[in-house]
Design a protein around this motif. Structure first.
Motif, PDB file in Angstrom:
ATOM      1  N   ASP A  95      14.925  21.054  78.569  1.00  0.00           N
ATOM      2  CA  ASP A  95      13.754  21.814  78.680  1.00  0.00           C
ATOM      3  C   ASP A  95      12.256  21.439  77.983  1.00  0.00           C
ATOM      4  OD1 ASP A  95      15.477  21.935  76.170  1.00  0.00           O
ATOM      5  OD2 ASP A  95      14.104  23.451  75.379  1.00  0.00           O
ATOM      6  N   VAL A  96      12.142  20.387  77.188  1.00  0.00           N
ATOM      7  CA  VAL A  96      11.542  19.204  76.799  1.00  0.00           C
ATOM      8  C   VAL A  96      10.915  18.477  77.519  1.00  0.00           C
ATOM      9  CG1 VAL A  96      10.734  17.324  74.902  1.00  0.00           C
ATOM     10  CG2 VAL A  96      12.608  19.592  74.154  1.00  0.00           C
ATOM     11  N   LEU A 137      10.094   5.836  90.132  1.00  0.00           N
ATOM     12  CA  LEU A 137       9.870   6.318  91.626  1.00  0.00           C
ATOM     13  C   LEU A 137      10.891   6.022  92.067  1.00  0.00           C
ATOM     14  CD1 LEU A 137       6.182   4.214  91.837  1.00  0.00           C
ATOM     15  CD2 LEU A 137       6.677   6.437  90.729  1.00  0.00           C
ATOM     16  N   SER A 138      11.826   5.246  92.345  1.00  0.00           N
ATOM     17  CA  SER A 138      12.593   5.392  93.125  1.00  0.00           C
ATOM     18  C   SER A 138      13.534   5.651  92.997  1.00  0.00           C
ATOM     19  CB  SER A 138      13.468   3.881  93.291  1.00  0.00           C
ATOM     20  OG  SER A 138      14.695   4.064  92.123  1.00  0.00           O
ATOM     21  N   ALA A 139      14.015   6.731  91.701  1.00  0.00           N
ATOM     22  CA  ALA A 139      14.939   7.749  91.312  1.00  0.00           C
ATOM     23  C   ALA A 139      14.037   9.036  91.653  1.00  0.00           C
ATOM     24  CB  ALA A 139      15.644   8.225  90.349  1.00  0.00           C
ATOM     25  N   ALA A 140      12.921   8.703  91.330  1.00  0.00           N
ATOM     26  CA  ALA A 140      11.792  10.767  90.713  1.00  0.00           C
ATOM     27  C   ALA A 140      11.427  10.814  92.225  1.00  0.00           C
ATOM     28  CB  ALA A 140      10.780   9.868  89.932  1.00  0.00           C
ATOM     29  N   VAL A 141      10.500  10.530  93.480  1.00  0.00           N
ATOM     30  CA  VAL A 141      10.430  10.257  94.699  1.00  0.00           C
ATOM     31  C   VAL A 141      10.892  10.666  95.792  1.00  0.00           C
ATOM     32  CG1 VAL A 141       8.727   9.873  95.930  1.00  0.00           C
ATOM     33  CG2 VAL A 141       8.679   8.882  93.940  1.00  0.00           C
ATOM     34  N   ASP A 142      10.377  11.843  96.010  1.00  0.00           N
ATOM     35  CA  ASP A 142      11.352  12.289  97.279  1.00  0.00           C
ATOM     36  C   ASP A 142      11.070  11.807  98.760  1.00  0.00           C
ATOM     37  OD1 ASP A 142      12.252  14.573  99.175  1.00  0.00           O
ATOM     38  OD2 ASP A 142      11.192  15.856  99.245  1.00  0.00           O
ATOM     39  N   PRO A 143      12.126  11.065  99.213  1.00  0.00           N
ATOM     40  CA  PRO A 143      11.534  10.403 100.564  1.00  0.00           C
ATOM     41  C   PRO A 143      10.858  10.620 101.495  1.00  0.00           C
ATOM     42  CG  PRO A 143      13.593  10.806  99.916  1.00  0.00           C
ATOM     43  CD  PRO A 143      13.190  11.115  98.545  1.00  0.00           C
ATOM     44  N   GLU A 144      10.300  12.538 101.338  1.00  0.00           N
ATOM     45  CA  GLU A 144      10.346  13.152 102.765  1.00  0.00           C
ATOM     46  C   GLU A 144       8.874  13.568 102.015  1.00  0.00           C
ATOM     47  OE1 GLU A 144      12.764  16.431 104.098  1.00  0.00           O
ATOM     48  OE2 GLU A 144      14.389  14.809 103.973  1.00  0.00           O
ATOM     49  N   SER A 145       8.361  13.711 101.033  1.00  0.00           N
ATOM     50  CA  SER A 145       7.052  14.300 101.022  1.00  0.00           C
ATOM     51  C   SER A 145       6.212  13.548 100.315  1.00  0.00           C
ATOM     52  CB  SER A 145       7.330  16.061 100.171  1.00  0.00           C
ATOM     53  OG  SER A 145       7.719  15.726  98.344  1.00  0.00           O
ATOM     54  N   ASN A 146       7.413  12.999  99.520  1.00  0.00           N
ATOM     55  CA  ASN A 146       6.612  11.789  98.889  1.00  0.00           C
ATOM     56  C   ASN A 146       5.829  12.087  97.418  1.00  0.00           C
ATOM     57  OD1 ASN A 146       6.568   8.499  98.468  1.00  0.00           O
ATOM     58  ND2 ASN A 146       4.071   8.640  99.364  1.00  0.00           N
ATOM     59  N   LEU A 147       6.798  13.286  97.303  1.00  0.00           N
ATOM     60  CA  LEU A 147       6.107  13.738  95.778  1.00  0.00           C
ATOM     61  C   LEU A 147       7.499  14.106  95.033  1.00  0.00           C
ATOM     62  CD1 LEU A 147       4.430  16.869  97.485  1.00  0.00           C
ATOM     63  CD2 LEU A 147       3.547  15.018  96.641  1.00  0.00           C
ATOM     64  N   ILE A 148       6.823  13.813  93.815  1.00  0.00           N
ATOM     65  CA  ILE A 148       7.801  13.968  92.484  1.00  0.00           C
ATOM     66  C   ILE A 148       8.472  15.420  91.893  1.00  0.00           C
ATOM     67  CG2 ILE A 148       8.513  13.619  90.425  1.00  0.00           C
ATOM     68  CD1 ILE A 148       6.254  11.264  91.495  1.00  0.00           C
ATOM     69  N   HIS A 149       9.568  15.946  92.627  1.00  0.00           N
ATOM     70  CA  HIS A 149       9.557  17.990  92.194  1.00  0.00           C
ATOM     71  C   HIS A 149      10.168  17.715  91.084  1.00  0.00           C
ATOM     72  CE1 HIS A 149       8.377  19.447  96.239  1.00  0.00           C
ATOM     73  NE2 HIS A 149       8.833  18.394  96.720  1.00  0.00           N
ATOM     74  N   TYR A 150       9.856  16.975  89.637  1.00  0.00           N
ATOM     75  CA  TYR A 150      10.215  17.218  88.376  1.00  0.00           C
ATOM     76  C   TYR A 150      11.471  18.058  88.248  1.00  0.00           C
ATOM     77  CZ  TYR A 150       6.378  20.968  87.343  1.00  0.00           C
ATOM     78  OH  TYR A 150       5.490  21.629  87.038  1.00  0.00           O
ATOM     79  N   LYS A 151      11.250  19.408  88.719  1.00  0.00           N
ATOM     80  CA  LYS A 151      12.649  20.520  87.666  1.00  0.00           C
ATOM     81  C   LYS A 151      13.972  19.693  88.838  1.00  0.00           C
ATOM     82  CE  LYS A 151      10.552  24.671  87.425  1.00  0.00           C
ATOM     83  NZ  LYS A 151      10.633  26.181  87.375  1.00  0.00           N
ATOM     84  N   ASP A 152      13.982  19.057  89.935  1.00  0.00           N
ATOM     85  CA  ASP A 152      15.356  18.132  90.414  1.00  0.00           C
ATOM     86  C   ASP A 152      15.528  16.758  89.934  1.00  0.00           C
ATOM     87  OD1 ASP A 152      15.350  20.480  92.561  1.00  0.00           O
ATOM     88  OD2 ASP A 152      14.337  19.300  93.187  1.00  0.00           O
ATOM     89  N   TYR A 153      14.340  16.061  89.015  1.00  0.00           N
ATOM     90  CA  TYR A 153      13.784  15.267  88.701  1.00  0.00           C
ATOM     91  C   TYR A 153      14.707  15.061  87.935  1.00  0.00           C
ATOM     92  CZ  TYR A 153      12.785  10.469  86.560  1.00  0.00           C
ATOM     93  OH  TYR A 153      13.014   9.150  85.570  1.00  0.00           O
ATOM     94  N   ILE A 154      15.274  15.806  86.339  1.00  0.00           N
ATOM     95  CA  ILE A 154      14.843  16.048  85.649  1.00  0.00           C
ATOM     96  C   ILE A 154      16.231  16.370  85.758  1.00  0.00           C
ATOM     97  CG2 ILE A 154      15.171  17.928  83.212  1.00  0.00           C
ATOM     98  CD1 ILE A 154      12.407  17.982  84.459  1.00  0.00           C
ATOM     99  N   THR A 155      17.109  17.167  86.471  1.00  0.00           N
ATOM    100  CA  THR A 155      18.549  17.697  87.161  1.00  0.00           C
ATOM    101  C   THR A 155      19.645  16.101  86.779  1.00  0.00           C
ATOM    102  OG1 THR A 155      18.250  18.163  89.064  1.00  0.00           O
ATOM    103  CG2 THR A 155      18.851  19.572  87.810  1.00  0.00           C
ATOM    104  N   THR A 156      18.883  15.616  87.452  1.00  0.00           N
ATOM    105  CA  THR A 156      19.399  14.037  87.909  1.00  0.00           C
ATOM    106  C   THR A 156      19.674  12.867  86.366  1.00  0.00           C
ATOM    107  OG1 THR A 156      17.164  12.620  88.474  1.00  0.00           O
ATOM    108  CG2 THR A 156      18.473  13.870  90.275  1.00  0.00           C
ATOM    109  N   MET A 157      18.356  13.506  85.865  1.00  0.00           N
ATOM    110  CA  MET A 157      18.114  12.214  84.323  1.00  0.00           C
ATOM    111  C   MET A 157      19.482  13.220  83.038  1.00  0.00           C
ATOM    112  SD  MET A 157      14.063  11.561  84.413  1.00  0.00           S
ATOM    113  CE  MET A 157      14.070  12.162  82.409  1.00  0.00           C
ATOM    114  N   VAL A 158      19.146  14.134  83.038  1.00  0.00           N
ATOM    115  CA  VAL A 158      20.528  15.333  81.913  1.00  0.00           C
ATOM    116  C   VAL A 158      21.551  14.032  81.650  1.00  0.00           C
ATOM    117  CG1 VAL A 158      21.730  16.748  80.634  1.00  0.00           C
ATOM    118  CG2 VAL A 158      18.961  16.661  82.160  1.00  0.00           C
ATOM    119  N   ILE A 159      22.299  13.612  80.440  1.00  0.00           N
ATOM    120  CA  ILE A 159      23.656  13.183  80.103  1.00  0.00           C
ATOM    121  C   ILE A 159      24.207  14.025  79.957  1.00  0.00           C
ATOM    122  CG2 ILE A 159      24.697  11.090  79.081  1.00  0.00           C
ATOM    123  CD1 ILE A 159      21.754  10.026  79.263  1.00  0.00           C
ATOM    124  N   ASP A 160      25.392  14.033  80.362  1.00  0.00           N
ATOM    125  CA  ASP A 160      25.976  14.932  79.921  1.00  0.00           C
ATOM    126  C   ASP A 160      27.082  14.469  78.819  1.00  0.00           C
ATOM    127  OD1 ASP A 160      28.206  16.940  79.712  1.00  0.00           O
ATOM    128  OD2 ASP A 160      29.571  16.359  81.772  1.00  0.00           O
TER     129      ASP A 160
END
Length: 162
Positions: A95-96, A137-160
């Motif tokens: 959330d932060v 960038l390799s993890a965050a950038v959406d290859p199709e739109s070339n944008l960083i959809h940060y809500k999607d990116y955050i879900t990949t970063m969160v450690i269980d």
């Protein structure tokens, strides 16, 4: 009382196992040493997210009196065990992170452009190195739109935690 001590011992044993496994990945000579430059990767692979300053302090604790460029397992193990037991260098809650991205996204579009992200991450605060920026960038950038959809990116970063 013995129950709490047993739980602590189990936790320590589990941490020792994880630390040894992470260390061994980079112990290319199988001589219980790793290149000092690998310590950040090892620490992060154990679920810790230290800043560069915190990593520098950690290295000062595990390096030899006369730095050799290598870190010995025997010096790393007790320091890293203490770090894990104390829960130091915890990742920032999602959330932060979301709040931080939303602050950067003043137009509230739900994304940042690659150029915007590079500008923020290399010109503000503790700037990212070229290598860190490329990795992000390799993890965050959406290859199709070339944008960083940060809500999607955050879900990949969160450690269980479990």
């Amino acid at each position: 009382m013995a129950d709490a001590r047993d739980k602590e011992e189990v936790k320590v044993a589990e941490f020792h196992k994880r630390i040894k496994e992470a260390f061994e990945v980079f112990d290319h000579e199988s001589n219980n040493t790793v290149d000092v430059r690998e310590i950040g990767t090892i620490v992060r692979s154990l679920g810790c997210c230290p800043s560069e300053g915190e990593l520098h302090d950690l290295l000062a604790e595990v390096e030899e009196e006369e730095p050799t460029g290598y870190i010995r397992y025997e010096k790393f193990l007790p320091v890293m065990t203490k770090v894990l037991l104390e829960g130091r260098y915890r990742p920032i809650p999602d959330d932060v992170l979301l709040q931080a991205f939303e602050t950067l996204d003043s137009a509230k579009r739900g994304f940042l452009t690659k150029e915007e992200l590079i500008k923020y991450m290399t010109e503000e605060g503790e700037p990212f190195s070229q290598e860190e920026m490329e990795e992000m960038l390799s993890a965050a950038v959406d290859p199709e739109s070339n944008l960083i959809h940060y809500k999607d990116y955050i879900t990949t970063m969160v450690i269980d935690e479990n």
